[in-house]
Design a protein around this motif. Sequence first.
Motif, PDB file in Angstrom:
ATOM      1  N   ASN A 431       0.834  -1.279   0.071  1.00  0.00           N
ATOM      2  CA  ASN A 431      -0.039  -0.110  -0.016  1.00  0.00           C
ATOM      3  C   ASN A 431       0.808   1.200  -0.100  1.00  0.00           C
ATOM      4  O   ASN A 431       1.879   1.214   0.643  1.00  0.00           O
ATOM      5  CB  ASN A 431      -0.950  -0.061   1.183  1.00  0.00           C
ATOM      6  N   ASN A 432       0.622   2.225  -0.752  1.00  0.00           N
ATOM      7  CA  ASN A 432       1.410   3.491  -0.889  1.00  0.00           C
ATOM      8  C   ASN A 432       2.770   3.510  -0.979  1.00  0.00           C
ATOM      9  O   ASN A 432       3.458   3.955   0.080  1.00  0.00           O
ATOM     10  CB  ASN A 432       0.679   4.362   0.417  1.00  0.00           C
ATOM     11  N   PRO A 433       3.294   2.748  -1.677  1.00  0.00           N
ATOM     12  CA  PRO A 433       5.046   2.506  -1.708  1.00  0.00           C
ATOM     13  C   PRO A 433       5.621   4.037  -1.872  1.00  0.00           C
ATOM     14  O   PRO A 433       5.054   4.878  -2.493  1.00  0.00           O
ATOM     15  CB  PRO A 433       5.289   1.517  -2.762  1.00  0.00           C
ATOM     16  N   THR A 434       6.502   4.102  -0.969  1.00  0.00           N
ATOM     17  CA  THR A 434       7.542   5.161  -1.037  1.00  0.00           C
ATOM     18  C   THR A 434       8.390   5.346  -2.379  1.00  0.00           C
ATOM     19  O   THR A 434       8.725   4.271  -2.887  1.00  0.00           O
ATOM     20  CB  THR A 434       8.493   5.361   0.255  1.00  0.00           C
ATOM     21  N   PRO A 435       8.653   6.408  -2.938  1.00  0.00           N
ATOM     22  CA  PRO A 435       9.798   6.503  -4.051  1.00  0.00           C
ATOM     23  C   PRO A 435      10.861   5.651  -3.818  1.00  0.00           C
ATOM     24  O   PRO A 435      11.283   5.176  -4.495  1.00  0.00           O
ATOM     25  CB  PRO A 435       9.665   8.045  -4.445  1.00  0.00           C
ATOM     26  N   ARG A 436      11.352   5.752  -2.403  1.00  0.00           N
ATOM     27  CA  ARG A 436      12.528   5.171  -2.072  1.00  0.00           C
ATOM     28  C   ARG A 436      12.530   3.560  -2.214  1.00  0.00           C
ATOM     29  O   ARG A 436      13.149   2.985  -2.483  1.00  0.00           O
ATOM     30  CB  ARG A 436      13.126   5.540  -0.580  1.00  0.00           C
ATOM     31  N   LEU A 437      11.290   3.208  -1.664  1.00  0.00           N
ATOM     32  CA  LEU A 437      10.891   1.716  -1.694  1.00  0.00           C
ATOM     33  C   LEU A 437      10.872   1.374  -3.500  1.00  0.00           C
ATOM     34  O   LEU A 437      11.601   0.385  -3.488  1.00  0.00           O
ATOM     35  CB  LEU A 437       9.728   1.302  -1.342  1.00  0.00           C
ATOM     36  N   MET A 438      10.470   2.008  -4.146  1.00  0.00           N
ATOM     37  CA  MET A 438      10.545   1.674  -5.633  1.00  0.00           C
ATOM     38  C   MET A 438      11.731   1.877  -6.128  1.00  0.00           C
ATOM     39  O   MET A 438      12.398   0.744  -6.780  1.00  0.00           O
ATOM     40  CB  MET A 438       9.653   2.817  -6.457  1.00  0.00           C
ATOM     41  N   ASN A 458      -5.584   8.862  -7.088  1.00  0.00           N
ATOM     42  CA  ASN A 458      -5.094   9.732  -8.308  1.00  0.00           C
ATOM     43  C   ASN A 458      -3.846  10.246  -7.978  1.00  0.00           C
ATOM     44  O   ASN A 458      -2.871  10.231  -8.732  1.00  0.00           O
ATOM     45  CB  ASN A 458      -5.930  10.648  -8.651  1.00  0.00           C
ATOM     46  N   GLU A 459      -3.177  10.854  -6.782  1.00  0.00           N
ATOM     47  CA  GLU A 459      -1.942  11.267  -6.803  1.00  0.00           C
ATOM     48  C   GLU A 459      -1.077  10.377  -6.594  1.00  0.00           C
ATOM     49  O   GLU A 459       0.237  10.639  -6.910  1.00  0.00           O
ATOM     50  CB  GLU A 459      -2.196  12.318  -5.409  1.00  0.00           C
ATOM     51  N   THR A 460      -1.509   9.210  -5.997  1.00  0.00           N
ATOM     52  CA  THR A 460      -0.354   8.075  -5.705  1.00  0.00           C
ATOM     53  C   THR A 460      -0.023   7.482  -7.213  1.00  0.00           C
ATOM     54  O   THR A 460       1.293   7.382  -7.346  1.00  0.00           O
ATOM     55  CB  THR A 460      -0.895   7.034  -4.987  1.00  0.00           C
ATOM     56  N   VAL A 461      -1.058   7.422  -8.024  1.00  0.00           N
ATOM     57  CA  VAL A 461      -0.463   6.904  -9.452  1.00  0.00           C
ATOM     58  C   VAL A 461       0.193   8.074 -10.065  1.00  0.00           C
ATOM     59  O   VAL A 461       1.082   7.696 -10.779  1.00  0.00           O
ATOM     60  CB  VAL A 461      -1.876   6.729 -10.120  1.00  0.00           C
ATOM     61  N   PHE A 462      -0.052   9.442  -9.847  1.00  0.00           N
ATOM     62  CA  PHE A 462       0.781  10.126 -10.566  1.00  0.00           C
ATOM     63  C   PHE A 462       2.136  10.274  -9.938  1.00  0.00           C
ATOM     64  O   PHE A 462       3.069  10.292 -10.792  1.00  0.00           O
ATOM     65  CB  PHE A 462       0.143  11.670 -10.287  1.00  0.00           C
ATOM     66  N   ALA A 463       2.426  10.084  -8.705  1.00  0.00           N
ATOM     67  CA  ALA A 463       3.504  10.160  -8.215  1.00  0.00           C
ATOM     68  C   ALA A 463       4.507   9.041  -8.434  1.00  0.00           C
ATOM     69  O   ALA A 463       5.768   9.282  -8.569  1.00  0.00           O
ATOM     70  CB  ALA A 463       3.502  10.207  -6.465  1.00  0.00           C
ATOM     71  N   LEU A 464       3.917   7.935  -8.829  1.00  0.00           N
ATOM     72  CA  LEU A 464       4.768   6.581  -9.009  1.00  0.00           C
ATOM     73  C   LEU A 464       4.774   6.186 -10.545  1.00  0.00           C
ATOM     74  O   LEU A 464       5.448   5.363 -10.725  1.00  0.00           O
ATOM     75  CB  LEU A 464       4.132   5.385  -8.129  1.00  0.00           C
ATOM     76  N   LYS A 465       4.053   7.035 -11.354  1.00  0.00           N
ATOM     77  CA  LYS A 465       3.842   6.307 -12.585  1.00  0.00           C
ATOM     78  C   LYS A 465       5.187   6.288 -13.288  1.00  0.00           C
ATOM     79  O   LYS A 465       5.276   5.423 -14.528  1.00  0.00           O
ATOM     80  CB  LYS A 465       2.704   7.374 -13.433  1.00  0.00           C
ATOM     81  N   GLU A 466       6.212   7.091 -13.398  1.00  0.00           N
ATOM     82  CA  GLU A 466       7.353   6.899 -14.104  1.00  0.00           C
ATOM     83  C   GLU A 466       8.172   5.833 -13.456  1.00  0.00           C
ATOM     84  O   GLU A 466       9.478   5.431 -13.905  1.00  0.00           O
ATOM     85  CB  GLU A 466       8.186   8.128 -14.011  1.00  0.00           C
ATOM     86  N   HIS A 467       8.159   5.245 -12.399  1.00  0.00           N
ATOM     87  CA  HIS A 467       8.774   3.992 -11.973  1.00  0.00           C
ATOM     88  C   HIS A 467       8.651   2.792 -12.723  1.00  0.00           C
ATOM     89  O   HIS A 467       7.623   2.269 -13.047  1.00  0.00           O
ATOM     90  CB  HIS A 467       8.449   3.741 -10.494  1.00  0.00           C
ATOM     91  N   PRO A 468       9.819   2.147 -13.546  1.00  0.00           N
ATOM     92  CA  PRO A 468       9.759   1.026 -14.363  1.00  0.00           C
ATOM     93  C   PRO A 468       9.181  -0.113 -13.829  1.00  0.00           C
ATOM     94  O   PRO A 468       8.918  -0.988 -14.425  1.00  0.00           O
ATOM     95  CB  PRO A 468      11.081   1.004 -15.034  1.00  0.00           C
ATOM     96  N   ASN A 469       9.308  -0.396 -12.490  1.00  0.00           N
ATOM     97  CA  ASN A 469       9.041  -1.711 -11.903  1.00  0.00           C
ATOM     98  C   ASN A 469       7.772  -1.733 -11.338  1.00  0.00           C
ATOM     99  O   ASN A 469       7.632  -2.637 -10.436  1.00  0.00           O
ATOM    100  CB  ASN A 469      10.129  -1.926 -10.694  1.00  0.00           C
ATOM    101  N   ILE A 470       6.785  -0.869 -11.734  1.00  0.00           N
ATOM    102  CA  ILE A 470       5.443  -0.958 -11.284  1.00  0.00           C
ATOM    103  C   ILE A 470       5.330  -2.340 -12.324  1.00  0.00           C
ATOM    104  O   ILE A 470       5.034  -2.230 -13.599  1.00  0.00           O
ATOM    105  CB  ILE A 470       4.613   0.202 -11.676  1.00  0.00           C
ATOM    106  N   LEU A 471       4.567  -3.353 -11.799  1.00  0.00           N
ATOM    107  CA  LEU A 471       4.238  -4.617 -12.553  1.00  0.00           C
ATOM    108  C   LEU A 471       2.710  -4.265 -12.904  1.00  0.00           C
ATOM    109  O   LEU A 471       2.513  -4.411 -14.020  1.00  0.00           O
ATOM    110  CB  LEU A 471       4.139  -5.831 -11.732  1.00  0.00           C
ATOM    111  N   PHE A 472       1.792  -3.890 -12.075  1.00  0.00           N
ATOM    112  CA  PHE A 472       0.593  -3.618 -12.675  1.00  0.00           C
ATOM    113  C   PHE A 472      -0.233  -2.753 -11.410  1.00  0.00           C
ATOM    114  O   PHE A 472       0.599  -2.813 -10.312  1.00  0.00           O
ATOM    115  CB  PHE A 472      -0.063  -4.689 -12.964  1.00  0.00           C
TER     116      PHE A 472
END
Length: 817
Positions: A431-438, A458-472
């Motif tokens: 839940n709500n992973p940190t950018p550091r975790l990503m 919505n803000e969570t998706v926006f904050a994380l969307k550029e991390h390449p290791n999001i699987l889904f």
Amino acid sequence: MDFHQNLISRRRSLDLCGRAYITEHGTDTLIQFTRLRVLDIMRLRHESVSTAPGVPAREAFNLGKRFTQFLIITLCVLAAAWAAHADTLSLESGVRARLSLNGTWKMRAGDNLKWADPGLDSSAWANATVPGALPPAPSGNGSRVVWLRKTFTAPAGTEYAHLRMDRAMDQAQVWINGRKLTNPAYSKPFEDTQFGVFARIWSFPWPDAFETNGLVNPGRENLIAVRIEDHAERNTKTFQSHPDDTATGAAGILGDVYLIARPPVHISSIERVHPLSLSGQSMDTHLYLLLANETLESQALRLSLTIYADANGGHAVFDEQREITLTPGGELFDFLWKATPSFMPYRAVATVRRGAAIVDTISLRFHGLYVSVERNGLRVNGEPFAMRGVHGNPGLVRAGAHTGSNTLTWEQLDRDLDALRRAGVNTLHTNNPTPRLMTQAMERGIMVVPALTAEYFNETVFALKEHPNILFWEISTDKPNSLYVMASLIAAVDPYRRPVAYRGPIDIAPGDRVARNISMVARAARGPGAAAACAAASDQTRNTLPSYMYPWDASGAGVSRAAPAHAAAFLLSTWAACVESGPSPSGGIYTAFTTQSPALPGLRAPDGTAYDPGMKTALRETFRELEPDLYTNAAGSPVLTLRNIAGYTLRNMLIFIGSNARPAGKQSLLAAGRRFNMTPPNAGRGVVRVESTTHGGLPHSVSINTSEPFFIPDRFRFDTAPASLKPGGQARATVIIANHTGETMKCSITLKHDVNGLTLDAPGRSIIIHPGDTARAVITLHAAPGAKPAAGGVSAILAYDDTRWRPLTATLPVAIE
């Protein structure tokens, strides 16, 4: 022409038309232009659906009275958010002047929109330094609003088109000369607001700039006003103590503030269109360059687009130059790049030259990632990928014996991620992973599935969307309307179009309009009932959507408590039923990272930092990707064999043995199902570490201790369900031994267990097995009268008389009820 191509074609004319509106009428028409785009995309999607083969026109929007109004609203939201398919665009370059607005500003707490008025006298306001944190909020005040103002003089003869704030917390809105700035590339709430915090707890860098077209007066005094919202009472229920700036209440303009100029002939944007499918092993990637000519004359120019591997430099993988004539107004140029899908970060640099002189240049950062869902599961960059996963919050230690409050530290995060990777985990559901975790997970080759609820999604998706290791992305809600809105917005915001999955009580079927963006479904797999759970998921989705299984439950076997041995058995049965050969195709499974209950053990206790050795073994045995064997051949030389059972190719393999820093072996490629043989130093005894990459650059690491018995169920396993005994009762268990060596083997079995009140009768004789044969041995288990409830495992070790072959191990879960 399909919908995607139609949309690009229509957006080309819209962008040019919109640019003409802006040039002629000023910034006010930005909103009108955005609305025009929304309506046009809505009409285009209607046209595409209505004219698709086999779909009657009247059926396209015939959704029933229950969803009609809701669908119209959602289509508006989706259409408005379409432009948010954006990577990280940098509008700065050496040819674009910058005007810093750092320094002394005026500050006042409170909230009044009239404070954006340039005619307001704010000389009596307090001074504040930008960049810099605001004074701490009074204790107990909760959320607050603070305004900041500054007057500045812009140099004459320079047009400033964008305003950039490198960092603002928690969120900011900006006015210049009384006019509110917007970013028309985004829909609400991002259109006129810059966020610096998501989920009220984690800070993140804002990637974009506000447009200031025509609002900054060159050669005259101007006023900038910034409204800061500070959520001082942050949502830290899960993390009372954590290392982010938000823990200290930091808020304000914490980064540089500056205006960015642009020349009359300039590159307005670079837009990368993520392909809808792969073409063989490549991605046909379109990059569109929008050029603007605000002069009254046509311009003879040279336009180039260069794409570099590695966002910070690297070699060029694409370079194309064109001689163009740019007429007044502007034009959109299409570049086609046949890319290989990978985790590689790229930087696309667009440059316009007049002769040898650079007129303008901007850049775009993105990744070459491609994740897709097929009927038989997930694919990452074109290769199969099965979740070997856990759910939880690495780095978090809950209040208990170890800490006095719920505490998250980066040191514990690193330790947890290392432990997960050593246990064979390749996916973290959280839940709500940190950018550091990503970032840290990516370095270890761990993909992440963010679990989203309606709050902050919505803000969570926006904050994380550029991390390449999001699987889904996973959505959890019990409201159909929320499900569709969330799925549609994620599909619109994510530039890589990653799958959207659903976990919850709503039935998802492929023909259901509410679920048209849902690619996967989650279902509980309860121990021995895993096969039935997979079949149920298959029936529900008409055998077209893959499922993935989440926490198994030992109570499904009729036991009230479970040991790591139960975890191993249930995970193995779920993996076999749902991933390898079950009736329903699956994207994988995940289980608990920390212990949830006596029936659901995890890798460590939620309030502890030590890792359970039994659970480490359980995860490794389920999620194993390399099957080892170590023996001595007829010539007396040791042979180490590694068989790839991961289901995908391993590349750039380096094999390290013991503490040796130099690799003992190398292999450029090991395809699924193939073996790699080598003669190891020191007879191969000790820890073997295999470093490699998978799926186009995902780091991969496997550790195997060759001094311990090997777990190879094809050769040695229990053929019995987990045993449950009453005090004074007994049960029988059978082990199966298969001889795959090509030689007649003589072996014996020894037993050990960790269940209080349990005794065992082991086979009392040696076992002889001929090549290709299978043997069985029976073990009797006795529970002592008056034995207390307990759970654990019986470990059987198969030792060969011929010591050239390594021992094997198998485990049987046992519970005394």
